[in-house]
Motif scaffolding. Sequence first.
Motif, PDB file in Angstrom:
ATOM      1  N   ASN A 112       0.815  -1.214   0.000  1.00 11.62           N
ATOM      2  CA  ASN A 112       0.000   0.000   0.000  1.00 11.62           C
ATOM      3  C   ASN A 112       0.851   1.268   0.000  1.00 11.62           C
ATOM      4  O   ASN A 112       0.542   2.244  -0.690  1.00 11.62           O
ATOM      5  CB  ASN A 112      -0.925   0.021   1.217  1.00 11.62           C
ATOM      6  CG  ASN A 112      -1.781  -1.227   1.298  1.00 11.62           C
ATOM      7  OD1 ASN A 112      -1.382  -2.195   1.924  1.00 11.62           O
ATOM      8  ND2 ASN A 112      -2.937  -1.217   0.655  1.00 11.62           N
ATOM      9  N   PHE A 113       1.897   1.280   0.843  1.00 11.45           N
ATOM     10  CA  PHE A 113       2.774   2.441   0.942  1.00 11.45           C
ATOM     11  C   PHE A 113       4.213   1.991   1.135  1.00 11.45           C
ATOM     12  O   PHE A 113       4.478   0.888   1.637  1.00 11.45           O
ATOM     13  CB  PHE A 113       2.384   3.344   2.125  1.00 11.45           C
ATOM     14  CG  PHE A 113       1.095   4.084   1.943  1.00 11.45           C
ATOM     15  CD1 PHE A 113       0.999   5.137   1.053  1.00 11.45           C
ATOM     16  CD2 PHE A 113      -0.030   3.729   2.673  1.00 11.45           C
ATOM     17  CE1 PHE A 113      -0.198   5.826   0.885  1.00 11.45           C
ATOM     18  CE2 PHE A 113      -1.234   4.404   2.517  1.00 11.45           C
ATOM     19  CZ  PHE A 113      -1.312   5.456   1.623  1.00 11.45           C
ATOM     20  N   ARG A 145       2.643   5.882  -3.976  1.00 13.67           N
ATOM     21  CA  ARG A 145       2.766   5.108  -2.742  1.00 13.67           C
ATOM     22  C   ARG A 145       3.963   5.489  -1.887  1.00 13.67           C
ATOM     23  O   ARG A 145       4.150   4.949  -0.806  1.00 13.67           O
ATOM     24  CB  ARG A 145       2.834   3.608  -3.077  1.00 13.67           C
ATOM     25  CG  ARG A 145       1.689   3.194  -3.998  1.00 13.67           C
ATOM     26  CD  ARG A 145       1.619   1.703  -4.227  1.00 13.67           C
ATOM     27  NE  ARG A 145       0.679   1.430  -5.318  1.00 13.67           N
ATOM     28  CZ  ARG A 145       0.152   0.248  -5.590  1.00 13.67           C
ATOM     29  NH1 ARG A 145       0.478  -0.789  -4.840  1.00 13.67           N
ATOM     30  NH2 ARG A 145      -0.683   0.104  -6.588  1.00 13.67           N
TER      31      ARG A 145
END
Length: 454
Positions: A112-113, A145
């Motif tokens: 996700n990041f 991201r």
Amino acid sequence: MINLFEVQETNKMIEESNLDVRTITLGISLLDCCDSDVDRLCEKIYKKITTVAKDLVSTGEAISLEYGIPIVNKRISVTPVALVGASCCKTPEDFVKIGQTLDRAAKSVGVNFLGGFSALVSKGMSESDRLLIEAIPQTLATTERVCSSVNVGSTKTGIDMDAVKLLGEKIVETARATSDIDSGGCAKLVVFCNAPDDNPFMAGAFHGVTEGDAVINVGVSGPGVVKRALMEVRGKDFETLCETIKKTAFKVTRVGQLVASTAAKRLKIPFGIVDLSLAPTPSIGDSVAEILEEIGLERVGAPGTTAALALLNDQVKKGGVMASSYVGGLSGAFIPVSEDQGMIDAVNAGALTLEKLEAMTCVCSVGLDMIAIPGDTKASTISGIIADEMAIGMINQKTTAVRLIPVWGKGVGEVAEFGGLLGYAPIMPVNNFSCEAFVNRGGRIPAPIHSFKN
């Protein structure tokens, strides 16, 4: 041993109270990727991340399915990029290229990041540090991201006010560069004092230089669980209140310990820490503000708010520290405005102001987090707010941070939409009396007298 009652209790917390593991964060050292050529460096970075993290997402999903525990995010943190790129980056554009490589790697492995587009400048900036900071607006505007953080102060070294001034300007530039998404690039940038090396939470995560080659850190979350537990002891004395929070924090942290140790074993990567923070989401019933109101406040921001938050933070730490082999990161209670529906409601009701939030940061885990302010706020004003928050961290020997979002083209009374876990936020007024002469002095605020402990 885990008995049937504990399994049923955990299932109930998941189903009814929004219990989740907020993140499994894989820390990866990039020090062995260093090269004198930026293109070769980017190749090495991409190869290492995609090799080490290739099974992170699938492993997290398998653990979630097997145990029935929601794992919301899978993330990566890397060595502060200002260090990794020091030998080859001669322009801000070189650092932008590294940031875009990190984004490509993050997408390739499905996280996700990715955090670590970072610099550590509490005592001064090297040329590499300065170039990375100059590159932040373009990097955050051209990646999805990648998250950035800069540590500008510490109890041991003081506060680098040159960096504070520069970051005020870069936050404004980032807001302008991402104006099409309500200046959402600023939601991926955190300014720290006393930043920890093992924080699994974004946007401030980076893989500290004291860490090994790779490590698994887990961040748990359970505001809804704590609130539900406190509803059962409504009106009882403080001793009962504190015992209830401690017992609940213990149970929540045990879930994180289980996920962390299982992930580390399956990935064959050492287990680092569990961050036992209460991290809210925009979901109804998953709010730190609502816990404080359950303790006895009509609204967050009312008299007694700072005392209630201090109590909550301390009891969470006391209860959670016994539940994990290693506790670290930030650990305690987060008070982001946009990510907490109760905080948003308190701002809209006029109960919670920026000044009250600053007072609350003296006793919470982090600081002024996810706060939307008018887009025409001056860079020097933002720098002044950062300096205030850094001073709180420096003097109190704790981590503090600032994640302000000057929403380009919007003002007080309007709303900024960030989406997902980042939520939305009412734009809060800022004290517009000037601090420009203070910010422009330059140099470093010295460390406090109690820092001299050697």
